[in-house]
Design a protein around this motif. Structure first.
Motif, PDB file in Angstrom:
ATOM      1  N   ILE A  70       9.824  40.348  31.215  1.00 46.53           N
ATOM      2  CA  ILE A  70       9.136  39.360  30.384  1.00 46.53           C
ATOM      3  C   ILE A  70      10.064  38.854  29.294  1.00 46.53           C
ATOM      4  CG2 ILE A  70       7.237  39.019  28.746  1.00 46.53           C
ATOM      5  CD1 ILE A  70       5.577  40.937  30.379  1.00 46.53           C
ATOM      6  N   ALA A  71      10.884  39.749  28.755  1.00 46.37           N
ATOM      7  CA  ALA A  71      11.810  39.347  27.694  1.00 46.37           C
ATOM      8  C   ALA A  71      12.826  38.322  28.184  1.00 46.37           C
ATOM      9  CB  ALA A  71      12.533  40.568  27.138  1.00 46.37           C
ATOM     10  N   ASP A  72      13.179  38.363  29.470  1.00 44.94           N
ATOM     11  CA  ASP A  72      14.196  37.446  29.984  1.00 44.94           C
ATOM     12  C   ASP A  72      13.729  35.990  29.942  1.00 44.94           C
ATOM     13  OD1 ASP A  72      16.780  36.907  31.333  1.00 44.94           O
ATOM     14  OD2 ASP A  72      15.485  36.321  32.985  1.00 44.94           O
ATOM     15  N   PRO A  73      12.552  35.637  30.489  1.00 40.22           N
ATOM     16  CA  PRO A  73      12.119  34.243  30.332  1.00 40.22           C
ATOM     17  C   PRO A  73      11.839  33.868  28.882  1.00 40.22           C
ATOM     18  CG  PRO A  73      10.421  35.552  31.422  1.00 40.22           C
ATOM     19  CD  PRO A  73      11.654  36.376  31.388  1.00 40.22           C
ATOM     20  N   LEU A  74      11.418  34.839  28.065  1.00 41.39           N
ATOM     21  CA  LEU A  74      11.232  34.550  26.646  1.00 41.39           C
ATOM     22  C   LEU A  74      12.566  34.205  25.989  1.00 41.39           C
ATOM     23  CD1 LEU A  74       8.604  37.098  25.258  1.00 41.39           C
ATOM     24  CD2 LEU A  74       8.381  34.630  25.590  1.00 41.39           C
ATOM     25  N   ALA A  75      13.617  34.911  26.368  1.00 44.33           N
ATOM     26  CA  ALA A  75      14.943  34.606  25.824  1.00 44.33           C
ATOM     27  C   ALA A  75      15.348  33.181  26.188  1.00 44.33           C
ATOM     28  CB  ALA A  75      15.970  35.609  26.361  1.00 44.33           C
ATOM     29  N   ILE A 179       3.357  29.570  20.210  1.00 45.83           N
ATOM     30  CA  ILE A 179       3.320  30.168  21.546  1.00 45.83           C
ATOM     31  C   ILE A 179       4.377  31.255  21.680  1.00 45.83           C
ATOM     32  CG2 ILE A 179       3.798  29.699  23.980  1.00 45.83           C
ATOM     33  CD1 ILE A 179       2.404  27.005  23.602  1.00 45.83           C
ATOM     34  N   LEU A 180       5.576  30.997  21.172  1.00 44.81           N
ATOM     35  CA  LEU A 180       6.629  32.022  21.215  1.00 44.81           C
ATOM     36  C   LEU A 180       6.200  33.273  20.456  1.00 44.81           C
ATOM     37  CD1 LEU A 180       9.824  29.826  20.718  1.00 44.81           C
ATOM     38  CD2 LEU A 180       9.219  31.147  22.763  1.00 44.81           C
ATOM     39  N   ARG A 181       5.525  33.075  19.326  1.00 40.03           N
ATOM     40  CA  ARG A 181       5.068  34.233  18.544  1.00 40.03           C
ATOM     41  C   ARG A 181       4.039  35.039  19.322  1.00 40.03           C
ATOM     42  NH1 ARG A 181       5.546  38.228  17.220  1.00 40.03           N
ATOM     43  NH2 ARG A 181       4.602  39.357  15.505  1.00 40.03           N
ATOM     44  N   ALA A 182       3.091  34.366  19.959  1.00 38.99           N
ATOM     45  CA  ALA A 182       2.060  35.056  20.727  1.00 38.99           C
ATOM     46  C   ALA A 182       2.672  35.838  21.883  1.00 38.99           C
ATOM     47  CB  ALA A 182       1.031  34.045  21.246  1.00 38.99           C
ATOM     48  N   ALA A 183       3.584  35.199  22.607  1.00 38.99           N
ATOM     49  CA  ALA A 183       4.212  35.869  23.749  1.00 38.99           C
ATOM     50  C   ALA A 183       5.075  37.035  23.301  1.00 38.99           C
ATOM     51  CB  ALA A 183       5.049  34.863  24.537  1.00 38.99           C
ATOM     52  N   THR A 184       5.784  36.869  22.184  1.00 36.73           N
ATOM     53  CA  THR A 184       6.646  37.939  21.684  1.00 36.73           C
ATOM     54  C   THR A 184       5.833  39.141  21.232  1.00 36.73           C
ATOM     55  OG1 THR A 184       8.286  36.315  20.963  1.00 36.73           O
ATOM     56  CG2 THR A 184       8.448  38.500  20.014  1.00 36.73           C
ATOM     57  N   LEU A 185       4.694  38.891  20.605  1.00 36.05           N
ATOM     58  CA  LEU A 185       3.847  40.005  20.176  1.00 36.05           C
ATOM     59  C   LEU A 185       3.438  40.863  21.368  1.00 36.05           C
ATOM     60  CD1 LEU A 185       1.928  41.354  17.908  1.00 36.05           C
ATOM     61  CD2 LEU A 185       0.160  40.127  19.177  1.00 36.05           C
ATOM     62  N   LEU A 186       2.803  40.256  22.376  1.00 36.80           N
ATOM     63  CA  LEU A 186       2.310  41.042  23.510  1.00 36.80           C
ATOM     64  C   LEU A 186       3.460  41.655  24.301  1.00 36.80           C
ATOM     65  CD1 LEU A 186      -0.767  39.171  25.016  1.00 36.80           C
ATOM     66  CD2 LEU A 186      -0.710  41.262  23.665  1.00 36.80           C
ATOM     67  N   SER A 187       4.545  40.910  24.433  1.00 38.09           N
ATOM     68  CA  SER A 187       5.703  41.446  25.153  1.00 38.09           C
ATOM     69  C   SER A 187       6.231  42.709  24.492  1.00 38.09           C
ATOM     70  CB  SER A 187       6.799  40.383  25.224  1.00 38.09           C
ATOM     71  OG  SER A 187       7.993  40.921  25.753  1.00 38.09           O
ATOM     72  N   SER A 188       6.254  42.729  23.149  1.00 38.40           N
ATOM     73  CA  SER A 188       6.797  43.888  22.431  1.00 38.40           C
ATOM     74  C   SER A 188       5.930  45.125  22.595  1.00 38.40           C
ATOM     75  CB  SER A 188       6.953  43.555  20.946  1.00 38.40           C
ATOM     76  OG  SER A 188       5.686  43.409  20.324  1.00 38.40           O
ATOM     77  N   LEU A 189       4.663  44.953  23.009  1.00 40.00           N
ATOM     78  CA  LEU A 189       3.760  46.089  23.179  1.00 40.00           C
ATOM     79  C   LEU A 189       3.869  46.710  24.557  1.00 40.00           C
ATOM     80  CD1 LEU A 189       0.528  44.636  21.511  1.00 40.00           C
ATOM     81  CD2 LEU A 189       2.311  46.022  20.452  1.00 40.00           C
ATOM     82  N   THR A 190       4.468  46.002  25.503  1.00 40.27           N
ATOM     83  CA  THR A 190       4.565  46.531  26.856  1.00 40.27           C
ATOM     84  C   THR A 190       5.566  47.668  26.918  1.00 40.27           C
ATOM     85  OG1 THR A 190       6.296  44.942  27.480  1.00 40.27           O
ATOM     86  CG2 THR A 190       3.995  44.283  27.849  1.00 40.27           C
ATOM     87  N   CYS A 191       5.490  48.414  28.001  1.00 39.48           N
ATOM     88  CA  CYS A 191       6.435  49.512  28.213  1.00 39.48           C
ATOM     89  C   CYS A 191       7.558  49.019  29.115  1.00 39.48           C
ATOM     90  CB  CYS A 191       5.714  50.707  28.841  1.00 39.48           C
ATOM     91  SG  CYS A 191       6.690  52.232  28.808  1.00 39.48           S
ATOM     92  N   LYS A 192       8.617  49.799  29.166  1.00 43.63           N
ATOM     93  CA  LYS A 192       9.722  49.486  30.048  1.00 43.63           C
ATOM     94  C   LYS A 192       9.216  49.343  31.479  1.00 43.63           C
ATOM     95  CE  LYS A 192      14.175  51.495  31.461  1.00 43.63           C
ATOM     96  NZ  LYS A 192      15.072  52.656  31.282  1.00 43.63           N
ATOM     97  N   ASP A 193       9.765  48.372  32.228  1.00 44.73           N
ATOM     98  CA  ASP A 193       9.309  48.125  33.580  1.00 44.73           C
ATOM     99  C   ASP A 193       9.373  49.393  34.423  1.00 44.73           C
ATOM    100  OD1 ASP A 193       9.255  44.986  33.538  1.00 44.73           O
ATOM    101  OD2 ASP A 193      11.128  45.608  32.603  1.00 44.73           O
ATOM    102  N   GLN A 194       8.325  49.625  35.193  1.00 52.07           N
ATOM    103  CA  GLN A 194       8.245  50.849  35.979  1.00 52.07           C
ATOM    104  C   GLN A 194       9.390  50.977  36.975  1.00 52.07           C
ATOM    105  OE1 GLN A 194       4.366  51.015  37.737  1.00 52.07           O
ATOM    106  NE2 GLN A 194       3.337  51.439  35.804  1.00 52.07           N
ATOM    107  N   ASP A 195       9.815  49.836  37.533  1.00 52.80           N
ATOM    108  CA  ASP A 195      10.902  49.913  38.506  1.00 52.80           C
ATOM    109  C   ASP A 195      12.269  49.813  37.857  1.00 52.80           C
ATOM    110  OD1 ASP A 195      10.525  47.352  37.726  1.00 52.80           O
ATOM    111  OD2 ASP A 195      10.575  46.463  39.730  1.00 52.80           O
ATOM    112  N   GLY A 196      12.287  49.796  36.534  1.00 52.11           N
ATOM    113  CA  GLY A 196      13.559  49.833  35.821  1.00 52.11           C
ATOM    114  C   GLY A 196      14.242  48.487  35.748  1.00 52.11           C
TER     115      GLY A 196
END
Length: 264
Positions: A70-75, A179-196
């Motif tokens: 998720i961080a990659d498209p946000l970047a 929109i960037l703020r909203a996406a960044t907030l929820l993205s920061s709450l996620t955990c590291k991707d399960q498949d790494g």
């Protein structure tokens, strides 16, 4: 219907009237704070050396501890913002809100989400359903209200729906920043991707994370921004915390993280 023969919303009861009343100060606050956030992001892009995509991914994923996918498209959305491509930045960032909400519910192993996927494997729950579930498990109500108002509320900005259905005009700097703020907030709450994130070169060598307990996740969702402070002399609306407080607190964290990523 409006002049373009598109459906319009009309309140039906007291609850709708309260929602409409709450949306008015929210719009004023969001416009003001979106302008501040947008100006701050522009100044970062002008004052500091622009970070690479990999550096931004690392900053936005909190050093790889949240979802790199998720961080990659946000970047990329932030880079588009700094190119003054606000419309493109918003269109790229909006789906990441839904992606982050979905990841959080999957990690929480929420039954309602799993049942929906089992019964309709080719479909996905609406963003409104995802936010309803996050609210039910205890996510901070001020942030839930903000996300609904900004993205899916007929009496709010409704930006996700307008963009998804091709009804929005050009998204300006303020809208893109919100929109960037909203996406960044929820993205920061996620955990590291399960498949790494091994397929992303910038994340190689990061230490694997321990799974989070449900109690830890709910505690994080209930207070996604540490130590929020109410905006001085601004009354709460409908018993909810002031929206401007959490937005400003989040703004300071986001600008701090991006500024550190650009100090090279």
């Amino acid at each position: 219907m409006n002049a373009a023969r598109m459906p319009t919303w009309q309140g039906a009861d007291d609850g709708d009237s309260e929602l409409h009343a709450m949306s008015m100060p929210a719009q004023i606050q969001a416009q003001f704070n979106g302008g501040v956030l947008g100006e701050g992001l522009v100044l970062i892009g002008e004052r500091y050396k622009r970070p690479s995509r990999e550096e931004l991914v690392l900053a936005l994923s909190l050093n790889g501890s949240s979802s790199v996918r998720i961080a990659d498209p946000l970047a990329r959305a932030f880079l588009l913002f700094w190119d003054h491509e606000y419309d493109a930045a918003a269109h790229l960032a909006v789906p990441q809100v839904e992606a982050a909400a979905r990841l959080l519910l999957i990690e929480l192993d929420e039954a309602s989400y799993n049942i929906h996927i089992d019964e309709s494997p080719s479909g996905y729950p609406y963003l409104s359903s995802l936010l309803n579930e996050l609210e039910r498990v205890g996510m901070d109500e001020s942030w839930i209200f903000y996300l609904r108002w900004l993205l899916i509320s007929p009496v709010g900005a409704n930006m996700r729906n307008e963009i998804a259905h091709g009804l929005s005009g050009p998204v300006g700097r303020t809208g893109a920043a919100l929109i960037l703020r909203a996406a960044t907030l929820l993205s920061s709450l996620t955990c590291k991707d399960q498949d790494g994130p091994d397929d992303w070169p910038g994340a190689r060598g990061l230490r694997p994370l321990q799974p989070r307990s449900r109690a830890e996740m709910i505690a994080l969702l209930s207070s996604p921004v540490p130590d929020p402070v109410l905006f001085p002399n601004w009354p709460t609306v409908g018993g909810r915390s002031s929206l401007i407080a959490v937005v400003l607190r989040g703004l300071s964290r986001l600008l701090g993280a991006l500024a550190r990523a650009t100090e090279k």
